[in-house]
Design an enzyme around this catalytic site. Structure first.
Site, PDB file in Angstrom:
ATOM      1  N   ASN A  42       2.032   0.343  -4.243  1.00  0.00           N
ATOM      2  CA  ASN A  42       3.479  -0.517  -3.753  1.00  0.00           C
ATOM      3  C   ASN A  42       4.568   0.430  -3.435  1.00  0.00           C
ATOM      4  O   ASN A  42       5.386   0.541  -2.241  1.00  0.00           O
ATOM      5  CB  ASN A  42       4.105  -1.251  -4.764  1.00  0.00           C
ATOM      6  CG  ASN A  42       3.139  -2.503  -4.718  1.00  0.00           C
ATOM      7  OD1 ASN A  42       3.367  -3.648  -3.907  1.00  0.00           O
ATOM      8  ND2 ASN A  42       2.215  -2.503  -5.610  1.00  0.00           N
ATOM      9  N   GLY A  63       6.374   4.285 -14.459  1.00  0.00           N
ATOM     10  CA  GLY A  63       6.376   5.199 -13.392  1.00  0.00           C
ATOM     11  C   GLY A  63       6.370   6.723 -14.323  1.00  0.00           C
ATOM     12  O   GLY A  63       7.033   7.385 -13.607  1.00  0.00           O
ATOM     13  N   HIS A  78      -7.230  -1.532  -1.370  1.00  0.00           N
ATOM     14  CA  HIS A  78      -7.800  -0.928  -2.299  1.00  0.00           C
ATOM     15  C   HIS A  78      -9.121  -0.853  -2.210  1.00  0.00           C
ATOM     16  O   HIS A  78      -9.876  -0.348  -3.462  1.00  0.00           O
ATOM     17  CB  HIS A  78      -7.492  -1.902  -3.490  1.00  0.00           C
ATOM     18  CG  HIS A  78      -6.176  -2.348  -3.853  1.00  0.00           C
ATOM     19  ND1 HIS A  78      -5.255  -1.139  -4.052  1.00  0.00           N
ATOM     20  CD2 HIS A  78      -5.431  -3.530  -4.115  1.00  0.00           C
ATOM     21  CE1 HIS A  78      -3.951  -1.754  -4.374  1.00  0.00           C
ATOM     22  NE2 HIS A  78      -4.185  -3.004  -4.515  1.00  0.00           N
TER      23      HIS A  78
END
Ligand code: A3P
Length: 290
Positions: A47, A249, A106
């Protein structure tokens, strides 16, 4: 929970996003030679990179749309962006999108339409330390209703290691994509290097796809898409899903969940399946970072 997943050609996918019909329609999808394609197993940071790519498209086209407009488009992003997501009719609608189109996937390479390879579509592939992927995927699976949840981390760890999760085994994914390692139109980036020096990563990505951006522009793209900024904006861009998607993250979060036995087990799996491959050797911070 099994009815949340379907099996297609031996690999599991979430039924809310994927279907045999869409996979079949994908086979005849006509890619354009200037399409931008990102490949990455779930939780490798796809993303994040999709947002960087879309930002590069608008920046280099000098459109510089306002932030709000960019975010509005984001609402449509999922359906169009991930090739295997959505209804089979979407490929007709995608035809109408103007160039350059940004797509992600993916899947294993053999699931992609031949037009991608025939038309020399440039492919950026992101890879990440499998230990961090596993931890990210575990939290993700337990946070969204479309994926089966796991009672314990141990249970997920075994499923991940054996490829009994959506989109199959990360290890097989790397082995299959490694066959394209020497293709001219493919570039690889690790989550870790992009995180460590995002401006440099954005520059490399821009150069590969032929986007002309100045140093200031690439820095701005990196800043606009930093974890902090994306997380802060996520209630607008992704609603409640934002908190799930922008979790930590960080690099090496695996240390908070892995037992020493699991660490050794994954190291062994890595050594046996990936360490000898060119792509596996690029996975930094994997077995060698403790
Ligand atoms: P964590 O769960 O480790 O935090 P994907 O988009 O492929 O599903 O990957 C999701 C992972 O990428 C999550 O990892 C998420 O936090 C991380 N991520 C998302 N945006 C990011 C950003 N701007 N910078 C760094 N990591 C990001």
């Amino acid at each position: 929970p099994e009815d949340l997943l379907c099996s297609y050609k031996g690999v599991l996918y979430p039924v809310t996003h994927c279907s045999a019909e869409t996979f079949k329609a994908l086979e005849s999808f006509e890619a354009r030679s200037d399409d931008v394609l990102l490949v990455g197993y779930p939780k490798t940071g796809t993303n994040w990179i999709v947002h960087i790519l879309r930002d590069l498209v608008t920046t280099s086209a000098k459109k510089n749309e306002e932030e709000m407009k960019r975010m509005k488009q984001d609402e449509e992003i999922v359906e169009y962006t991930y090739l295997e997501f959505g209804d089979p009719g979407k490929f007709q609608r995608i035809k109408k999108l103007s160039s350059r189109r940004v797509f992600a996937t993916h899947v294993f390479p053999h699931m992609l339409p031949t037009s991608i390879f025939k038309n020399n579509v440039k492919i950026l592939m992101v890879i990440r330390n499998p230990k961090d992927i596993a931890v990210s995927y575990f939290h993700f699976s337990n946070s969204i209703p479309s994926l089966p949840s796991f009672k314990t981390w141990d249970e997920f760890f075994n499923a991940f290691l054996n490829g009994k999760v959506s989109w199959g085994s990360y290890f097989d994914h790397i082995i299959e994509w490694n066959k394209h390692f020497d293709d001219e139109n493919i570039m690889f980036i690790t989550y870790e290097e992009l995180k460590e020096n995002s401006n440099l990563g954005v520059k490399k990505i821009a150069e590969f796809f032929g986007f002309s951006v100045t140093n200031e522009e690439s820095q701005a793209v990196a800043d606009r898409n930093s974890f902090q900024t994306m997380k802060e904006n996520s209630h607008k861009t992704h609603g409640a899903f934002g908190n799930v998607l922008f979790r930590k993250g960080s690099v090496s979060d695996w240390k908070n969940l892995f037992t020493e036995a699991q660490n050794q087990e994954m190291d062994k799996k890595f050594e046996e399946s990936l360490a000898g491959t060119k792509l596996g050797a690029k996975i930094k911070y994997g077995v060698y970072c403790k």
